[in-house]
Design a protein around this motif. Sequence first.
Motif, mmCIF file in Angstrom:
data_model
loop_
_atom_site.group_PDB
_atom_site.id
_atom_site.type_symbol
_atom_site.label_atom_id
_atom_site.label_comp_id
_atom_site.label_asym_id
_atom_site.label_seq_id
_atom_site.Cartn_x
_atom_site.Cartn_y
_atom_site.Cartn_z
ATOM 1 N N THR A 72 -41.310 47.568 -100.713
ATOM 2 C CA THR A 72 -40.513 48.134 -102.230
ATOM 3 C C THR A 72 -39.724 46.720 -102.316
ATOM 4 N N PRO A 73 -40.008 46.182 -103.763
ATOM 5 C CA PRO A 73 -39.082 45.116 -104.028
ATOM 6 C C PRO A 73 -37.413 45.337 -104.244
ATOM 7 N N ALA A 74 -36.864 44.227 -104.232
ATOM 8 C CA ALA A 74 -35.430 44.490 -104.596
ATOM 9 C C ALA A 74 -35.310 45.004 -105.833
ATOM 10 N N PRO A 75 -34.084 45.869 -106.085
ATOM 11 C CA PRO A 75 -34.248 46.232 -107.575
ATOM 12 C C PRO A 75 -33.749 45.349 -108.604
ATOM 13 N N ALA A 76 -34.539 45.496 -109.697
ATOM 14 C CA ALA A 76 -34.469 44.656 -110.905
ATOM 15 C C ALA A 76 -33.319 44.589 -111.534
ATOM 16 N N SER A 77 -32.934 43.604 -112.069
ATOM 17 C CA SER A 77 -31.581 43.394 -112.921
ATOM 18 C C SER A 77 -32.004 42.952 -114.378
ATOM 19 N N ARG A 81 -29.317 35.120 -118.509
ATOM 20 C CA ARG A 81 -28.850 34.486 -119.640
ATOM 21 C C ARG A 81 -28.348 33.275 -119.554
ATOM 22 N N THR A 82 -28.445 32.506 -120.667
ATOM 23 C CA THR A 82 -27.936 31.182 -120.534
ATOM 24 C C THR A 82 -26.566 31.020 -120.379
ATOM 25 N N ASP A 83 -25.703 31.840 -120.637
ATOM 26 C CA ASP A 83 -24.240 31.798 -120.439
ATOM 27 C C ASP A 83 -23.807 32.440 -118.922
ATOM 28 N N ASP A 84 -24.657 32.962 -118.278
ATOM 29 C CA ASP A 84 -24.468 33.378 -117.096
ATOM 30 C C ASP A 84 -24.024 32.176 -116.117
ATOM 31 N N ALA A 85 -23.127 32.507 -115.168
ATOM 32 C CA ALA A 85 -22.689 31.635 -114.122
ATOM 33 C C ALA A 85 -24.016 31.508 -113.266
ATOM 34 N N PRO A 86 -24.150 30.060 -112.669
ATOM 35 C CA PRO A 86 -25.455 29.620 -111.996
ATOM 36 C C PRO A 86 -25.855 31.034 -110.600
ATOM 37 N N GLU A 87 -24.870 31.287 -110.173
ATOM 38 C CA GLU A 87 -25.138 32.177 -108.890
ATOM 39 C C GLU A 87 -25.729 33.493 -109.486
ATOM 40 N N ALA A 88 -25.006 33.991 -110.553
ATOM 41 C CA ALA A 88 -25.583 35.301 -111.391
ATOM 42 C C ALA A 88 -26.882 34.996 -111.724
ATOM 43 N N TRP A 89 -27.205 33.847 -112.570
ATOM 44 C CA TRP A 89 -28.386 33.579 -113.207
ATOM 45 C C TRP A 89 -29.464 33.586 -112.317
ATOM 46 N N PHE A 90 -29.339 32.688 -111.040
ATOM 47 C CA PHE A 90 -30.059 32.720 -110.036
ATOM 48 C C PHE A 90 -30.621 34.007 -109.351
ATOM 49 N N ALA A 91 -29.667 34.842 -109.005
ATOM 50 C CA ALA A 91 -29.792 36.208 -108.458
ATOM 51 C C ALA A 91 -30.533 36.980 -109.514
ATOM 52 N N ALA A 92 -30.366 37.116 -110.747
ATOM 53 C CA ALA A 92 -30.861 37.793 -111.620
ATOM 54 C C ALA A 92 -32.407 37.317 -112.025
ATOM 55 N N ILE A 102 -39.775 40.244 -101.325
ATOM 56 C CA ILE A 102 -38.217 40.181 -101.189
ATOM 57 C C ILE A 102 -37.556 41.709 -100.930
ATOM 58 N N ALA A 103 -36.601 41.752 -100.130
ATOM 59 C CA ALA A 103 -36.226 43.301 -99.646
ATOM 60 C C ALA A 103 -34.755 43.282 -100.498
ATOM 61 N N GLY A 104 -34.205 42.086 -100.390
ATOM 62 C CA GLY A 104 -32.839 42.492 -100.944
ATOM 63 C C GLY A 104 -32.298 40.926 -101.415
ATOM 64 N N ILE A 105 -31.276 40.806 -102.233
ATOM 65 C CA ILE A 105 -30.713 39.780 -102.673
ATOM 66 C C ILE A 105 -29.185 39.915 -102.958
ATOM 67 N N GLU A 106 -28.462 38.858 -102.350
ATOM 68 C CA GLU A 106 -27.154 39.138 -101.937
ATOM 69 C C GLU A 106 -26.549 38.038 -102.406
ATOM 70 N N ARG A 107 -25.536 38.287 -103.451
ATOM 71 C CA ARG A 107 -24.715 36.851 -104.206
ATOM 72 C C ARG A 107 -23.502 36.870 -103.063
ATOM 73 N N TRP A 108 -23.194 35.619 -102.794
ATOM 74 C CA TRP A 108 -22.072 35.255 -101.924
ATOM 75 C C TRP A 108 -20.757 35.268 -102.407
ATOM 76 N N HIS A 124 -33.322 38.268 -98.626
ATOM 77 C CA HIS A 124 -33.788 38.838 -97.674
ATOM 78 C C HIS A 124 -35.213 39.392 -97.634
ATOM 79 N N PHE A 125 -36.163 38.781 -96.827
ATOM 80 C CA PHE A 125 -37.698 39.271 -96.773
ATOM 81 C C PHE A 125 -38.152 40.574 -95.954
ATOM 82 N N GLN A 126 -39.134 41.119 -96.495
ATOM 83 C CA GLN A 126 -39.449 42.124 -95.683
ATOM 84 C C GLN A 126 -39.719 41.867 -94.429
#
Length: 136
Positions: A72-77, A81-92, A102-108, A124-126
Amino acid sequence: MRPIRFTDFVIDLVKNQPTVSRVQTLAEAGDKQHPRGIVITTGTREARWQFVGQLPEGAKHDSFDDAPVTGTPAPASPEPRTDDAPEAWFAAALAQAENPEIAGIERWSTREGEREGNQGVTVHFQNGARIFARLM
């Protein structure tokens, strides 16, 4: 997923994002110090990401099979957006892919007790492997 395959996956993923004007490997951008990673330009902002992998517990480099393990993939978000901070953009962007490896994505930066300015994403991978993507 090992860093070399993750790099190829991310390049394919982000080059099709409407907010991206350029994507290249760190090596293509002239960075010879960090063996794996990419440079993503969104709008007028450039973000450099270094990728470091960790095998599943007990796995050995010489015998680890990097064949895809899906679930089951990590939940979509929402879309990045162009104005997102880089970390938020990459995670999204990663979450939007809904990759079954991909089992999960964790922003530091959103972890409890995280030190200020430490930005990155743990993927995090399956199969139990992880990629640490550090914003440089």
